[in-house]
Design a protein around this motif. Structure first.
Motif, PDB file in Angstrom:
ATOM      1  N   CYS A  24     -22.133  31.129  43.431  1.00  0.00           N
ATOM      2  CA  CYS A  24     -21.278  31.962  44.300  1.00  0.00           C
ATOM      3  C   CYS A  24     -21.567  31.005  45.798  1.00  0.00           C
ATOM      4  N   SER A  25     -20.930  31.782  46.742  1.00  0.00           N
ATOM      5  CA  SER A  25     -21.201  31.290  47.966  1.00  0.00           C
ATOM      6  C   SER A  25     -22.523  31.509  48.702  1.00  0.00           C
ATOM      7  N   ALA A  26     -23.295  32.338  48.071  1.00  0.00           N
ATOM      8  CA  ALA A  26     -24.703  32.590  48.462  1.00  0.00           C
ATOM      9  C   ALA A  26     -25.551  31.806  47.999  1.00  0.00           C
ATOM     10  N   PHE A  27     -25.386  30.784  47.095  1.00  0.00           N
ATOM     11  CA  PHE A  27     -26.269  29.887  46.643  1.00  0.00           C
ATOM     12  C   PHE A  27     -27.386  29.185  47.397  1.00  0.00           C
ATOM     13  N   ARG A  28     -28.606  29.154  47.096  1.00  0.00           N
ATOM     14  CA  ARG A  28     -29.678  28.683  47.764  1.00  0.00           C
ATOM     15  C   ARG A  28     -30.400  27.840  46.851  1.00  0.00           C
ATOM     16  N   TYR A  29     -30.788  26.585  46.948  1.00  0.00           N
ATOM     17  CA  TYR A  29     -31.423  25.821  45.929  1.00  0.00           C
ATOM     18  C   TYR A  29     -32.864  25.949  46.043  1.00  0.00           C
ATOM     19  N   ASP A  30     -33.403  26.182  44.819  1.00  0.00           N
ATOM     20  CA  ASP A  30     -34.815  26.402  44.522  1.00  0.00           C
ATOM     21  C   ASP A  30     -35.343  25.309  43.651  1.00  0.00           C
ATOM     22  N   PRO A  31     -35.884  24.231  44.261  1.00  0.00           N
ATOM     23  CA  PRO A  31     -36.470  23.156  43.347  1.00  0.00           C
ATOM     24  C   PRO A  31     -37.469  23.522  42.226  1.00  0.00           C
ATOM     25  N   LEU A  32     -37.993  24.545  42.315  1.00  0.00           N
ATOM     26  CA  LEU A  32     -39.196  24.815  41.246  1.00  0.00           C
ATOM     27  C   LEU A  32     -38.196  25.344  40.020  1.00  0.00           C
ATOM     28  N   LYS A  33     -37.249  26.126  40.095  1.00  0.00           N
ATOM     29  CA  LYS A  33     -36.514  26.520  38.769  1.00  0.00           C
ATOM     30  C   LYS A  33     -35.464  25.409  38.282  1.00  0.00           C
ATOM     31  N   ARG A  34     -35.290  24.194  38.655  1.00  0.00           N
ATOM     32  CA  ARG A  34     -34.642  23.177  38.007  1.00  0.00           C
ATOM     33  C   ARG A  34     -35.361  22.307  37.241  1.00  0.00           C
ATOM     34  N   VAL A  35     -35.070  22.107  36.064  1.00  0.00           N
ATOM     35  CA  VAL A  35     -35.592  20.874  35.250  1.00  0.00           C
ATOM     36  C   VAL A  35     -34.740  19.636  35.299  1.00  0.00           C
ATOM     37  N   PRO A  36     -35.302  18.754  35.848  1.00  0.00           N
ATOM     38  CA  PRO A  36     -34.803  17.618  35.824  1.00  0.00           C
ATOM     39  C   PRO A  36     -34.583  16.864  34.436  1.00  0.00           C
ATOM     40  N   PRO A  37     -33.205  16.097  34.231  1.00  0.00           N
ATOM     41  CA  PRO A  37     -33.261  15.655  32.954  1.00  0.00           C
ATOM     42  C   PRO A  37     -34.125  14.458  32.696  1.00  0.00           C
ATOM     43  N   ARG A  38     -34.588  14.223  31.492  1.00  0.00           N
ATOM     44  CA  ARG A  38     -35.553  13.367  31.192  1.00  0.00           C
ATOM     45  C   ARG A  38     -35.170  11.754  31.446  1.00  0.00           C
ATOM     46  N   PRO A  39     -35.720  10.945  31.827  1.00  0.00           N
ATOM     47  CA  PRO A  39     -35.709   9.437  31.888  1.00  0.00           C
ATOM     48  C   PRO A  39     -35.188   8.942  30.729  1.00  0.00           C
ATOM     49  N   ALA A  40     -34.270   8.041  30.607  1.00  0.00           N
ATOM     50  CA  ALA A  40     -33.931   7.186  29.238  1.00  0.00           C
ATOM     51  C   ALA A  40     -34.973   6.310  28.955  1.00  0.00           C
ATOM     52  N   LYS A  41     -35.294   6.294  27.898  1.00  0.00           N
ATOM     53  CA  LYS A  41     -36.242   5.312  27.107  1.00  0.00           C
ATOM     54  C   LYS A  41     -35.759   3.950  27.090  1.00  0.00           C
ATOM     55  N   LEU A  42     -36.541   3.102  27.190  1.00  0.00           N
ATOM     56  CA  LEU A  42     -36.153   1.644  27.091  1.00  0.00           C
ATOM     57  C   LEU A  42     -36.292   1.267  25.529  1.00  0.00           C
ATOM     58  N   SER A  43     -35.141   0.935  24.965  1.00  0.00           N
ATOM     59  CA  SER A  43     -35.173   0.361  23.523  1.00  0.00           C
ATOM     60  C   SER A  43     -35.489  -0.969  23.606  1.00  0.00           C
ATOM     61  N   GLY A  44     -36.738  -1.407  23.152  1.00  0.00           N
ATOM     62  CA  GLY A  44     -37.422  -2.760  22.988  1.00  0.00           C
ATOM     63  C   GLY A  44     -37.252  -3.180  21.817  1.00  0.00           C
ATOM     64  N   SER A  45     -36.339  -2.831  21.069  1.00  0.00           N
ATOM     65  CA  SER A  45     -36.185  -3.584  19.675  1.00  0.00           C
ATOM     66  C   SER A  45     -35.401  -4.592  19.642  1.00  0.00           C
ATOM     67  N   SER A  46     -34.588  -4.932  20.681  1.00  0.00           N
ATOM     68  CA  SER A  46     -33.856  -6.231  20.819  1.00  0.00           C
ATOM     69  C   SER A  46     -34.286  -7.205  21.805  1.00  0.00           C
ATOM     70  N   LEU A  47     -35.564  -6.830  22.554  1.00  0.00           N
ATOM     71  CA  LEU A  47     -36.305  -7.779  23.186  1.00  0.00           C
ATOM     72  C   LEU A  47     -37.133  -8.610  22.628  1.00  0.00           C
ATOM     73  N   LYS A  48     -37.194 -10.117  23.051  1.00  0.00           N
ATOM     74  CA  LYS A  48     -37.984 -10.965  22.514  1.00  0.00           C
ATOM     75  C   LYS A  48     -38.864 -11.628  23.592  1.00  0.00           C
ATOM     76  N   ASP A  49     -40.042 -12.323  23.190  1.00  0.00           N
ATOM     77  CA  ASP A  49     -40.899 -12.649  24.320  1.00  0.00           C
ATOM     78  C   ASP A  49     -40.137 -13.691  25.307  1.00  0.00           C
ATOM     79  N   GLU A  50     -39.064 -14.488  24.816  1.00  0.00           N
ATOM     80  CA  GLU A  50     -38.243 -15.434  25.449  1.00  0.00           C
ATOM     81  C   GLU A  50     -37.645 -14.427  26.748  1.00  0.00           C
ATOM     82  N   ASP A  51     -37.326 -13.205  26.528  1.00  0.00           N
ATOM     83  CA  ASP A  51     -36.778 -12.529  27.592  1.00  0.00           C
ATOM     84  C   ASP A  51     -37.597 -12.327  28.997  1.00  0.00           C
TER      85      ASP A  51
END
Length: 70
Positions: free
Chosen positions: A40-67
């Motif tokens: 509603c219009s009375a929204f006031r953000y509280d950062p302690l209530k918000r759970v941020p999305p998890r960061p994406a994991k690096l898929s290392g299966s296609s990486l080689k030493d040459e990279d």
């Protein structure tokens, strides 16, 4: 005040005024029982209530030493 992101969409789930009733419901002193995804219009953000999305994991299966060579 937005913490770390400038475009956080308002939601009753992380409003400073609301209190969690159930997993998907919030009790608002102005509007009563609301869905956690609404706001509603009375929204006031509280950062302690918000759970941020998890960061994406690096898929290392296609990486080689040459990279990693210069």
């Amino acid at each position: 005040m937005n913490l770390f992101q400038t475009s956080i969409e308002p939601r009753c789930g992380y409003c400073a005024r609301g209190r969690e009733l159930e997993a998907d419901q919030v009790v608002c002193p102005r509007k009563g029982v609301m869905s956690a995804g609404s706001h509603c219009s009375a929204f006031r953000y509280d950062p302690l209530k918000r759970v941020p999305p998890r960061p994406a994991k690096l898929s290392g299966s296609s990486l080689k030493d040459e990279d990693f060579e210069i």
